[in-house]
Design a protein around this motif. Structure first.
Motif, PDB file in Angstrom:
ATOM      1  N   MET A   1       0.845  -1.263   0.026  1.00 31.52           N
ATOM      2  CA  MET A   1      -0.064   0.002  -0.066  1.00 31.52           C
ATOM      3  C   MET A   1       0.794   1.156  -0.032  1.00 31.52           C
ATOM      4  O   MET A   1       1.660   1.262   0.699  1.00 31.52           O
ATOM      5  CB  MET A   1      -0.863  -0.110   1.037  1.00 31.52           C
ATOM      6  CG  MET A   1      -1.935  -1.186   1.138  1.00 31.52           C
ATOM      7  SD  MET A   1      -2.736  -1.604   2.706  1.00 31.52           S
ATOM      8  CE  MET A   1      -1.525  -2.099   4.041  1.00 31.52           C
ATOM      9  N   LEU A   2       0.653   2.188  -0.805  1.00 29.62           N
ATOM     10  CA  LEU A   2       1.189   3.543  -1.015  1.00 29.62           C
ATOM     11  C   LEU A   2       0.389   4.491  -0.951  1.00 29.62           C
ATOM     12  O   LEU A   2      -0.957   4.511  -1.418  1.00 29.62           O
ATOM     13  CB  LEU A   2       1.893   3.473  -2.212  1.00 29.62           C
ATOM     14  CG  LEU A   2       2.713   2.435  -2.843  1.00 29.62           C
ATOM     15  CD1 LEU A   2       3.224   2.511  -4.577  1.00 29.62           C
ATOM     16  CD2 LEU A   2       3.898   1.994  -2.311  1.00 29.62           C
ATOM     17  N   GLY A   3       0.860   5.548  -0.165  1.00 28.73           N
ATOM     18  CA  GLY A   3      -0.108   6.795  -0.186  1.00 28.73           C
ATOM     19  C   GLY A   3       0.466   7.978   0.674  1.00 28.73           C
ATOM     20  O   GLY A   3       1.596   7.969   1.250  1.00 28.73           O
TER      21      GLY A   3
ATOM     22  N   GLU B   1      -1.811  -1.353  -3.822  1.00 31.07           N
ATOM     23  CA  GLU B   1      -2.990  -0.595  -3.716  1.00 31.07           C
ATOM     24  C   GLU B   1      -2.349   1.042  -3.571  1.00 31.07           C
ATOM     25  O   GLU B   1      -1.294   1.202  -2.997  1.00 31.07           O
ATOM     26  CB  GLU B   1      -3.663  -0.607  -2.394  1.00 31.07           C
ATOM     27  CG  GLU B   1      -4.284  -1.904  -2.493  1.00 31.07           C
ATOM     28  CD  GLU B   1      -4.810  -2.268  -0.933  1.00 31.07           C
ATOM     29  OE1 GLU B   1      -5.462  -3.534  -0.749  1.00 31.07           O
ATOM     30  OE2 GLU B   1      -4.922  -1.552  -0.071  1.00 31.07           O
ATOM     31  N   GLY B   2      -3.098   1.909  -4.340  1.00 30.12           N
ATOM     32  CA  GLY B   2      -2.901   3.541  -4.185  1.00 30.12           C
ATOM     33  C   GLY B   2      -3.677   3.910  -3.233  1.00 30.12           C
ATOM     34  O   GLY B   2      -4.990   4.025  -3.589  1.00 30.12           O
ATOM     35  N   HIS B   3      -3.523   4.380  -2.049  1.00 29.68           N
ATOM     36  CA  HIS B   3      -4.288   5.295  -0.921  1.00 29.68           C
ATOM     37  C   HIS B   3      -4.419   6.888  -0.977  1.00 29.68           C
ATOM     38  O   HIS B   3      -3.218   7.298  -1.168  1.00 29.68           O
ATOM     39  CB  HIS B   3      -4.034   4.960   0.483  1.00 29.68           C
ATOM     40  CG  HIS B   3      -4.219   3.417   0.628  1.00 29.68           C
ATOM     41  ND1 HIS B   3      -4.219   2.850   2.006  1.00 29.68           N
ATOM     42  CD2 HIS B   3      -4.614   2.329  -0.187  1.00 29.68           C
ATOM     43  CE1 HIS B   3      -4.394   1.351   1.943  1.00 29.68           C
ATOM     44  NE2 HIS B   3      -4.557   1.197   0.421  1.00 29.68           N
TER      45      HIS B   3
ATOM     46  N   MET C   1      -2.683   0.138 -10.104  1.00 26.86           N
ATOM     47  CA  MET C   1      -2.743  -0.103  -8.574  1.00 26.86           C
ATOM     48  C   MET C   1      -4.366  -0.028  -8.404  1.00 26.86           C
ATOM     49  O   MET C   1      -5.223   0.536  -9.005  1.00 26.86           O
ATOM     50  CB  MET C   1      -2.022   1.111  -7.844  1.00 26.86           C
ATOM     51  CG  MET C   1      -0.754   0.781  -7.849  1.00 26.86           C
ATOM     52  SD  MET C   1       0.260   1.855  -6.811  1.00 26.86           S
ATOM     53  CE  MET C   1      -0.126   3.634  -7.395  1.00 26.86           C
ATOM     54  N   GLU C   2      -4.705  -0.534  -7.466  1.00 27.19           N
ATOM     55  CA  GLU C   2      -6.163  -0.723  -6.955  1.00 27.19           C
ATOM     56  C   GLU C   2      -6.078   0.744  -6.185  1.00 27.19           C
ATOM     57  O   GLU C   2      -5.557   0.910  -5.278  1.00 27.19           O
ATOM     58  CB  GLU C   2      -6.366  -1.874  -5.971  1.00 27.19           C
ATOM     59  CG  GLU C   2      -7.590  -2.236  -5.711  1.00 27.19           C
ATOM     60  CD  GLU C   2      -7.947  -3.550  -5.006  1.00 27.19           C
ATOM     61  OE1 GLU C   2      -8.915  -3.151  -3.987  1.00 27.19           O
ATOM     62  OE2 GLU C   2      -7.239  -4.395  -5.290  1.00 27.19           O
ATOM     63  N   ALA C   3      -7.073   1.503  -6.644  1.00 24.98           N
ATOM     64  CA  ALA C   3      -7.281   2.852  -5.903  1.00 24.98           C
ATOM     65  C   ALA C   3      -8.195   2.713  -4.674  1.00 24.98           C
ATOM     66  O   ALA C   3      -9.326   2.104  -4.724  1.00 24.98           O
ATOM     67  CB  ALA C   3      -7.760   4.037  -6.526  1.00 24.98           C
TER      68      ALA C   3
END
Length: 174
Positions: free
Chosen positions: A39-41, A125-127, A154-156
């Motif tokens: 997860m990245l955000g 995932e992109g947060h 990525m899954e937003a």
């Protein structure tokens, strides 16, 4: 010359991306049968004379812990326009996502691949620190920012599911 990214967490003060990647790989190899979420955000906070942006990277072994780090960027002005700030947060997430090249992503997938029939999983995932709720001022930007994240494969995730941006990164913007 390419921008040099430095990351940190509680135990390591200055890690380059190769070191970060190595920690993620090591974490996954310890238990290749896990369900992994990379997860990245990014979150931001406007201070009296600057704006702080924190981009988090979290590898979660669902139900069995996580490893995380972040990078800090300081912009020497007040970024008070909501759209500009959210767009810049998304750009920083995209920038860190681009460090995960196809080769690197494949290296992570290779860890779980032999175990997928036993239930192992891996998602990226992109947060985004925005919400679609009626009262949320950021709701008008949801489609735009989600499309940017999804265009990278990525899954937003948005609030309340964007925990890396709205919780982990948020903690370090103060």
């Amino acid at each position: 010359m390419a921008k040099r990214f430095l990351f940190q967490n509680i135990s390591h003060k200055k890690m380059d991306f190769e070191q970060v990647f190595s920690h993620i790989l090591h974490f996954m190899k310890k238990e290749p049968l896990g369900n992994y979420r990379l997860m990245l955000g990014t979150d931001s906070q406007v201070h009296p004379d600057h704006t702080i942006f924190i981009t988090g990277i979290v590898i979660q072994r669902v139900g069995k812990g996580a490893w995380a780090c972040f990078r800090k960027e300081r912009v020497k002005r007040l970024m008070t326009t909501l759209h500009e700030r959210i767009s810049y947060e998304t750009s920083l997430t995209e920038e860190v996502a681009s460090l995960f090249t196809e080769e690197k992503k494949n290296e992570l997938i290779e860890v779980v691949l032999p175990h997928i029939y036993k239930g192992a999983t891996f998602t990226i995932e992109g947060h985004i620190d925005i919400g679609s709720g009626e009262r949320n001022r950021t709701r008008v930007y949801v489609n735009e920012m989600m499309a940017r994240i999804e265009s990278l494969g990525m899954e937003a995730k948005i609030k309340p599911d964007s925990i890396v941006a709205s919780s982990y990164a948020n903690r370090y913007t103060k």
